[in-house]
Design an enzyme around this catalytic site. Structure first.
Site, PDB file in Angstrom:
ATOM      1  CB  SER A 116      -0.855  -0.011   1.267  1.00  0.00           C
ATOM      2  OG  SER A 116      -1.376   1.262   1.543  1.00  0.00           O
ATOM      3  CE1 TYR A 144      -3.650  -2.259   5.337  1.00  0.00           C
ATOM      4  CE2 TYR A 144      -3.005  -0.128   4.414  1.00  0.00           C
ATOM      5  CZ  TYR A 144      -3.509  -1.413   4.245  1.00  0.00           C
ATOM      6  OH  TYR A 144      -3.882  -1.829   2.990  1.00  0.00           O
ATOM      7  CB  ALA A 188     -12.924   7.989   1.595  1.00  0.00           C
TER       8      ALA A 188
HETATM    9  P1  NAD Z   1     -10.770  -6.891   1.589  1.00  0.00           P
HETATM   10  O1  NAD Z   1     -10.904  -6.739   3.080  1.00  0.00           O
HETATM   11  O2  NAD Z   1     -12.002  -6.751   0.768  1.00  0.00           O
HETATM   12  O3  NAD Z   1     -10.081  -8.276   1.232  1.00  0.00           O
HETATM   13  C1  NAD Z   1      -9.159  -8.900   2.097  1.00  0.00           C
HETATM   14  C2  NAD Z   1      -9.591 -10.346   2.239  1.00  0.00           C
HETATM   15  O4  NAD Z   1      -8.658 -10.996   3.119  1.00  0.00           O
HETATM   16  C3  NAD Z   1     -10.983 -10.510   2.874  1.00  0.00           C
HETATM   17  O5  NAD Z   1     -11.842 -11.244   2.022  1.00  0.00           O
HETATM   18  C4  NAD Z   1     -10.716 -11.256   4.166  1.00  0.00           C
HETATM   19  O6  NAD Z   1     -11.749 -12.187   4.511  1.00  0.00           O
HETATM   20  C5  NAD Z   1      -9.394 -11.946   3.858  1.00  0.00           C
HETATM   21  N1  NAD Z   1      -8.715 -12.336   5.075  1.00  0.00           N
HETATM   22  C6  NAD Z   1      -8.541 -11.608   6.209  1.00  0.00           C
HETATM   23  N2  NAD Z   1      -7.935 -12.344   7.134  1.00  0.00           N
HETATM   24  C7  NAD Z   1      -7.705 -13.567   6.580  1.00  0.00           C
HETATM   25  C8  NAD Z   1      -7.116 -14.761   7.071  1.00  0.00           C
HETATM   26  N3  NAD Z   1      -6.646 -14.850   8.319  1.00  0.00           N
HETATM   27  N4  NAD Z   1      -7.036 -15.824   6.231  1.00  0.00           N
HETATM   28  C9  NAD Z   1      -7.535 -15.760   4.962  1.00  0.00           C
HETATM   29  N5  NAD Z   1      -8.107 -14.644   4.454  1.00  0.00           N
HETATM   30  C10 NAD Z   1      -8.195 -13.561   5.268  1.00  0.00           C
HETATM   31  O7  NAD Z   1      -9.665  -5.830   1.147  1.00  0.00           O
HETATM   32  P2  NAD Z   1      -9.241  -5.344  -0.313  1.00  0.00           P
HETATM   33  O8  NAD Z   1      -9.607  -3.918  -0.412  1.00  0.00           O
HETATM   34  O9  NAD Z   1      -9.709  -6.293  -1.326  1.00  0.00           O
HETATM   35  O10 NAD Z   1      -7.653  -5.429  -0.178  1.00  0.00           O
HETATM   36  C11 NAD Z   1      -6.880  -6.487  -0.732  1.00  0.00           C
HETATM   37  C12 NAD Z   1      -5.397  -6.215  -0.474  1.00  0.00           C
HETATM   38  O11 NAD Z   1      -5.028  -4.963  -1.046  1.00  0.00           O
HETATM   39  C13 NAD Z   1      -5.032  -6.120   1.007  1.00  0.00           C
HETATM   40  O12 NAD Z   1      -3.745  -6.637   1.209  1.00  0.00           O
HETATM   41  C14 NAD Z   1      -5.008  -4.627   1.255  1.00  0.00           C
HETATM   42  O13 NAD Z   1      -4.200  -4.282   2.355  1.00  0.00           O
HETATM   43  C15 NAD Z   1      -4.435  -4.132  -0.068  1.00  0.00           C
HETATM   44  N6  NAD Z   1      -4.746  -2.712  -0.329  1.00  0.00           N
HETATM   45  C16 NAD Z   1      -6.040  -2.344  -0.606  1.00  0.00           C
HETATM   46  C17 NAD Z   1      -6.317  -1.005  -0.856  1.00  0.00           C
HETATM   47  C18 NAD Z   1      -7.722  -0.531  -1.157  1.00  0.00           C
HETATM   48  O14 NAD Z   1      -7.901   0.664  -1.408  1.00  0.00           O
HETATM   49  N7  NAD Z   1      -8.743  -1.392  -1.140  1.00  0.00           N
HETATM   50  C19 NAD Z   1      -5.283  -0.050  -0.821  1.00  0.00           C
HETATM   51  C20 NAD Z   1      -3.994  -0.466  -0.523  1.00  0.00           C
HETATM   52  C21 NAD Z   1      -3.722  -1.809  -0.316  1.00  0.00           C
END
Ligand code: NAD
Length: 322
Positions: A116, A144, A188
């Site tokens: 991120s 984070y 957001a």
């Molecule tokens: P999300 O929360 O929708 O998806 C994350 C998934 O990980 C969820 O389905 C959750 O059930 C699963 N998870 C959590 N703990 C777990 C465990 N112990 N075992 C197995 N699965 C588990 O989030 P997202 O927005 O899809 O983000 C995906 C990735 O991208 C993450 O690593 C997040 O940090 C990164 N990221 C997202 C954004 C954004 O804007 N959405 C920005 C920067 C980085």
């Protein structure tokens, strides 16, 4: 036909990534601690596994994979990030450490990690774009970001010492349909879209600090395309993935209100604001031939109707009062 594993496949970006990969005709296994919340997974196989457990990481990787996309994380918007510091630092580190070890042992072809732009320090709105090397000296704004930076370094060590073909994407704020839109973990764009959808007509919505912070956003279809491009490239250094369109949160409100056809005022309330500003260079990812297809207005035009539909569905499902 490639064999591909997507972890975090039940989540927002993971769900879109599985759909993108399956459309190519490759064989895709999804793994997540939970089933997808909003639509069935298009994966050929979906395993419900807690990836904090090393044995479950080995199960997820069983059979061998050409590509692994690691998107599982304990994750949410600013409100969640500022409150759930222990959960984020413990759960996501366990997932990343155990997945890296299992993937190196299994000899996977490529291993993508979803980092991120929270690895960067806070910025002033007037500052020039930060390139990837600007993550050091390290001063992430929140825990984070520190977890992501640590996990990037963990993967770099596995790449140096254990031959893991790691690729690292630093995501900017990603938005789109089929993502968390309520409950405290929403980001957001989803929170603002929900608040506007909940207004019966014109009105006002509450926004932390009145929406003066500056952000960049990336539409989910563009982001997953960048992830696949980076994973299949020879670029082993971390790459920012986002757009050059910098907006104040108040502008995000204005765009969504326009799509909804409502006049919306902002009521400033206290809440976790996150960093003051974001501004990143995208030269590295663009050098691989990737370019975003959606500007913010086009991406939000795809996103708002889906959130408005969820709001309407929940409203009609409520039992009558009395
Ligand atoms: P999300 O929360 O929708 O998806 C994350 C998934 O990980 C969820 O389905 C959750 O059930 C699963 N998870 C959590 N703990 C777990 C465990 N112990 N075992 C197995 N699965 C588990 O989030 P997202 O927005 O899809 O983000 C995906 C990735 O991208 C993450 O690593 C997040 O940090 C990164 N990221 C997202 C954004 C954004 O804007 N959405 C920005 C920067 C980085």
């Amino acid at each position: 036909m490639r064999r591909i594993l997507v972890t975090g496949a039940g989540g927002f970006i993971g769900g879109h990534l599985v759909q993108r990969l399956a459309a190519d005709g490759d064989w895709v296994r999804g793994a997540d601690i939970a089933e997808p919340a909003y639509r069935p997974s298009p994966a050929d196989e979906f395993l419900t596994l807690d990836l904090r457990d090393p044995e479950n990481c080995r199960k997820a990787l069983a059979g061998g994979f050409d590509e692994v996309y690691q998107l599982a994380a304990d994750m949410g918007g600013m409100e969640f990030i500022s409150a759930a510091e222990c959960e984020i630092m413990r759960n996501s580190v366990l997932i990343n450490a155990n997945m890296a070890e299992a993937a190196a042992a299994a000899g996977v072809g490529r291993y993508f990690f979803s980092s991120s732009v929270c690895v960067y320090r806070d910025m002033a709105p007037s500052e020039a774009a930060l390139a990837e090397d600007g993550a050091y000296p390290a001063r992430p704004h929140n825990e984070y970001g520190w977890e992501k930076l640590y996990s990037e370094r963990l993967l770099s060590a596995y790449a140096r010492r254990r031959g893991l073909e790691a690729r690292i994407g630093r995501f900017e704020n990603c938005y789109g349909p089929y993502g968390t839109w309520r409950g405290g973990r929403e980001k957001a764009p989803a929170a603002i879209a929900r608040k506007i959808a909940e207004l019966a007509g014109d009105g006002a919505i509450e926004v932390f600090g009145g929406g003066r912070t500056v952000r960049t956003f990336v539409y989910v279809a563009d982001l997953v395309e960048a992830v696949v491009t980076l994973t299949r490239s020879a670029e082993t250094r971390p790459a920012n993935i986002g757009t050059d369109e910098r907006v104040e949160i108040a502008e995000l409100v204005r765009i969504i209100a326009g799509i909804a056809g409502k006049r919306v005022d902002i009521t400033a309330v206290d809440g976790p604001l996150g960093v003051a500003s974001r501004h990143f260079s995208h030269e590295r990812i663009r050098a691989l031939g990737w370019t975003p297809r959606y500007d913010l207005a086009a991406g939000l035009a795809e996103t708002y109707p889906w959130i408005a539909e969820q709001v309407a569905r929940c409203r009609s499902a409520r039992p009558p009062i009395g």
